[in-house]
Design a protein around this motif. Structure first.
Motif, mmCIF file in Angstrom:
data_model
loop_
_atom_site.group_PDB
_atom_site.id
_atom_site.type_symbol
_atom_site.label_atom_id
_atom_site.label_comp_id
_atom_site.label_asym_id
_atom_site.label_seq_id
_atom_site.Cartn_x
_atom_site.Cartn_y
_atom_site.Cartn_z
ATOM 1 N N UNK A 49 -8.105 5.347 -2.949
ATOM 2 C CA UNK A 49 -9.017 4.409 -3.606
ATOM 3 C C UNK A 49 -8.265 3.192 -4.125
ATOM 4 N N UNK A 50 -7.095 3.415 -4.747
ATOM 5 C CA UNK A 50 -6.292 2.297 -5.244
ATOM 6 C C UNK A 50 -5.769 1.459 -4.085
ATOM 7 N N UNK A 51 -5.351 2.113 -2.999
ATOM 8 C CA UNK A 51 -4.887 1.386 -1.816
ATOM 9 C C UNK A 51 -5.997 0.488 -1.272
ATOM 10 N N UNK A 52 -7.219 1.014 -1.214
ATOM 11 C CA UNK A 52 -8.346 0.215 -0.743
ATOM 12 C C UNK A 52 -8.585 -0.975 -1.673
ATOM 13 N N UNK A 53 -8.438 -0.748 -2.966
ATOM 14 C CA UNK A 53 -8.634 -1.819 -3.930
ATOM 15 C C UNK A 53 -7.605 -2.928 -3.737
ATOM 16 N N UNK A 54 -6.322 -2.526 -3.609
ATOM 17 C CA UNK A 54 -5.256 -3.523 -3.538
ATOM 18 C C UNK A 54 -5.223 -4.237 -2.183
ATOM 19 N N UNK A 55 -5.643 -3.555 -1.121
ATOM 20 C CA UNK A 55 -5.631 -4.164 0.211
ATOM 21 C C UNK A 55 -6.965 -4.810 0.555
ATOM 22 N N UNK A 56 -7.937 -4.724 -0.367
ATOM 23 C CA UNK A 56 -9.290 -5.250 -0.140
ATOM 24 C C UNK A 56 -9.898 -4.661 1.131
ATOM 25 N N UNK A 57 -9.548 -3.396 1.401
ATOM 26 C CA UNK A 57 -10.046 -2.656 2.572
ATOM 27 C C UNK A 57 -9.712 -3.359 3.888
ATOM 28 N N UNK A 58 -8.596 -4.089 3.900
ATOM 29 C CA UNK A 58 -8.229 -4.841 5.095
ATOM 30 C C UNK A 58 -7.578 -3.968 6.168
ATOM 31 N N UNK A 59 -7.102 -2.792 5.784
ATOM 32 C CA UNK A 59 -6.441 -1.903 6.738
ATOM 33 C C UNK A 59 -7.488 -0.963 7.331
ATOM 34 N N UNK A 60 -7.706 -0.994 8.637
ATOM 35 C CA UNK A 60 -8.724 -0.126 9.242
ATOM 36 C C UNK A 60 -8.462 1.346 8.935
ATOM 37 N N UNK A 61 -9.514 2.051 8.600
ATOM 38 C CA UNK A 61 -9.359 3.456 8.219
ATOM 39 C C UNK A 61 -8.977 4.340 9.396
ATOM 40 N N UNK A 62 -9.213 3.862 10.630
ATOM 41 C CA UNK A 62 -8.907 4.690 11.794
ATOM 42 C C UNK A 62 -7.438 4.639 12.202
ATOM 43 N N UNK A 63 -6.663 3.712 11.624
ATOM 44 C CA UNK A 63 -5.244 3.637 11.985
ATOM 45 C C UNK A 63 -4.540 4.951 11.631
ATOM 46 N N UNK A 64 -3.677 5.463 12.513
ATOM 47 C CA UNK A 64 -3.024 6.762 12.263
ATOM 48 C C UNK A 64 -1.820 6.659 11.333
ATOM 49 N N UNK A 65 -2.000 5.978 10.200
ATOM 50 C CA UNK A 65 -0.920 5.876 9.215
ATOM 51 C C UNK A 65 -0.821 7.187 8.433
ATOM 52 N N UNK A 66 0.372 7.559 7.977
ATOM 53 C CA UNK A 66 0.506 8.812 7.213
ATOM 54 C C UNK A 66 -0.439 8.886 6.022
ATOM 55 N N UNK A 67 -0.589 7.773 5.299
ATOM 56 C CA UNK A 67 -1.471 7.776 4.136
ATOM 57 C C UNK A 67 -2.918 8.005 4.544
ATOM 58 N N UNK A 68 -3.336 7.384 5.649
ATOM 59 C CA UNK A 68 -4.711 7.553 6.109
ATOM 60 C C UNK A 68 -4.957 8.988 6.567
ATOM 61 N N UNK A 69 -3.966 9.597 7.215
ATOM 62 C CA UNK A 69 -4.122 10.986 7.664
ATOM 63 C C UNK A 69 -4.226 11.926 6.466
ATOM 64 N N UNK A 70 -3.383 11.693 5.452
ATOM 65 C CA UNK A 70 -3.457 12.520 4.235
ATOM 66 C C UNK A 70 -4.823 12.393 3.582
ATOM 67 N N UNK A 71 -5.331 11.152 3.556
ATOM 68 C CA UNK A 71 -6.630 10.935 2.937
ATOM 69 C C UNK A 71 -7.730 11.670 3.697
ATOM 70 N N UNK A 72 -7.714 11.585 5.018
ATOM 71 C CA UNK A 72 -8.762 12.256 5.794
ATOM 72 C C UNK A 72 -8.736 13.765 5.579
ATOM 73 N N UNK A 73 -7.515 14.321 5.480
ATOM 74 C CA UNK A 73 -7.413 15.761 5.209
ATOM 75 C C UNK A 73 -7.949 16.088 3.821
#
Length: 453
Positions: free
Chosen positions: A182-206
């Motif tokens: 949630x904080x990452x989305x706030x600071x990045x203004x949701x500019x990073x696509x959620x489907x990108x296979x970044x480690x943080x995004x994978x942890x969040x989906x889990x």
């Protein structure tokens, strides 16, 4: 109707050329940005942050205008809107008719009489905490922030859901990951696509999948075994969503509400208690006064609604803790129509910030604002203060629905712990506030446990 020319004066602030530096500082140390902005430019500041310009207002009159007098004009703003991708449309992020309907469902659970009846449950959980901490005495530092998180989740499970959350051993970690996202989305203004296979995004989906599994199981168990009175959150949500024909939508609404309620509810109180034990260790004379009052009022008896109101000084300590480290440290809003605040023009669509952290340290309203002094809230002194100079739970229609439960929780736990234990900060540890969804102690709070008997 457009604002008159005299009202179109914009607040001062740093030039747009400092955007990159401001963005970097905001990502690294949000509190210093807000504090230095108020010191440098006054009670109204314009902050250029990339594609956004933030209007930061730091006077009680400004807070009153945004949060109460013209609250309908100010919807949830930057940060919380972007956090919706992580949290969904729960009470924290929703707007309009959906928010009104959600509030109507949840509000009865927090009625004073019902909250008062939870005192015994909270006292039981606090006693379990003391027993756990006693077992760790002499074994080295204990992470008090982690202990407070476990405690407050357990209390919320029993008081709001009539359920034992202790059986879900991954829930605390999953909430941590969701809050980070949630904080990452706030600071990045949701500019990073959620489907990108970044480690943080994978942890969040889990983590999100884990919370969906847990909330689904909670709802299924309550549906199969209804509570006796039906006044807990689960029962009310099941009843409120029963008419939804789409099973997926119904599950999503349930998930959003439960995740939001549990995350915001346990984090605020856990943060307040963590800061409380740290500040009491740093101010031993205050700790002595708290312990003396608790022993005089409670003795060896369990906290009850009848004796808790006599813990006047202990309550003032908690108020002062929340002044210095308000659980809700920032209140972002977005102007729907143009407005005027403090003589400055606020354009329609402007991102507006009210920051309780800086407001609570405003030198015009607080003497020696950085000093820990519970007597600020003594009878007579607090009466002279501007009503909106102290807003630890927000203000206006969106005042925190769980504030009464959180306050009761903190009071019972504090009284129970100080009666039996000293918690001492680990040598060499330097605490630092971390402004997440709440203002918590960064990286945990290592303290050693010392029984006083």
């Amino acid at each position: 109707m457009s604002a008159p020319a005299s009202a179109r004066r914009l607040p001062p602030g740093p030039p747009a050329t400092r955007t990159v530096g401001l963005l970097a500082r905001m990502a690294r140390d949000r509190l210093s940005v807000m504090t230095s902005a108020a010191l440098s430019y006054g009670d109204a500041v314009r902050l250029p942050l990339g594609p956004k310009t933030l209007f930061f207002f730091n006077h009680p009159d400004h807070a009153k205008r945004v949060l109460a007098d013209n609250a309908a004009n100010y919807h949830k703003g930057i940060g919380l809107v972007h956090a919706r991708r992580a949290l969904g449309d729960g009470l924290l992020t929703s707007e309009g008719e959906l928010w009104k309907a959600q509030r109507k469902v949840i509000q009865p659970v927090f009625q004073p009489k019902r909250i008062s009846r939870q005192t015994g449950v909270i006292a039981e959980e606090a006693a379990k905490l003391v027993a756990r901490l006693r077992s760790r005495a002499g074994t080295g530092p204990v992470d008090i922030r982690e202990e407070m998180t476990e405690l407050t989740l357990g209390i919320l499970g029993r008081t709001l859901l009539d359920a034992d959350l202790g059986v879900y051993d991954t829930i605390g970690e999953s909430f941590e990951v969701v809050q980070d996202q949630a904080i990452f989305e706030m600071m990045s203004l949701s500019a990073v696509p959620s489907w990108l296979p970044l480690p943080q995004q994978r942890r969040f989906r889990r983590a999100r999948a884990d919370l969906e599994r847990i909330t689904g199981r909670l709802a299924a168990e309550r549906a199969a075994h209804p509570s006796a009175d039906g006044d807990d959150v689960l029962s009310r949500l099941i009843e409120a969503t029963a008419g939804e024909p789409d099973e997926a939508v119904r599950r999503q609404r349930m998930r959003d509400e439960l995740v939001t309620l549990l995350l915001a509810g346990h984090e605020t109180t856990a943060s307040t208690l963590s800061w409380t034990f740290l500040l009491l260790d740093q101010h031993p004379l205050v700790l002595e006064k708290v312990r003396a009052e608790v022993l005089e009022v409670l003795g060896d008896s369990q906290p009850t609604p009848e004796n808790l109101h006599r813990l006047a000084y202990t309550s003032r300590v908690l108020e002062e803790v929340m002044r210095l480290y308000p659980p809700v440290w920032i209140l972002p809003r977005k102007a729907q129509q143009e407005d005027e605040i403090g003589g400055f023009h606020v354009p329609a669509g402007a991102e507006v910030l009210i920051c309780p952290y800086t407001l609570h340290r405003h030198p015009e309203f607080w003497d020696a604002p950085d000093r820990f002094d519970p007597e600020r809230f003594a009878p007579g002194r607090a009466d002279k203060r501007h009503r909106y100079s102290y807003i630890p739970f927000g203000a206006g229609p969106r005042y925190c629905v769980g504030s009464s439960l959180g306050t009761l929780e903190a009071l019972v736990v504090l009284a129970t712990v100080v009666r039996e234990l000293n918690l001492v900060k680990a040598p060499g540890y330097v605490p630092k506030p971390e402004p997440m969804l709440t203002l918590r102690v960064q990286g945990g709070l290592p303290m050693t446990v010392h029984p006083i008997d």
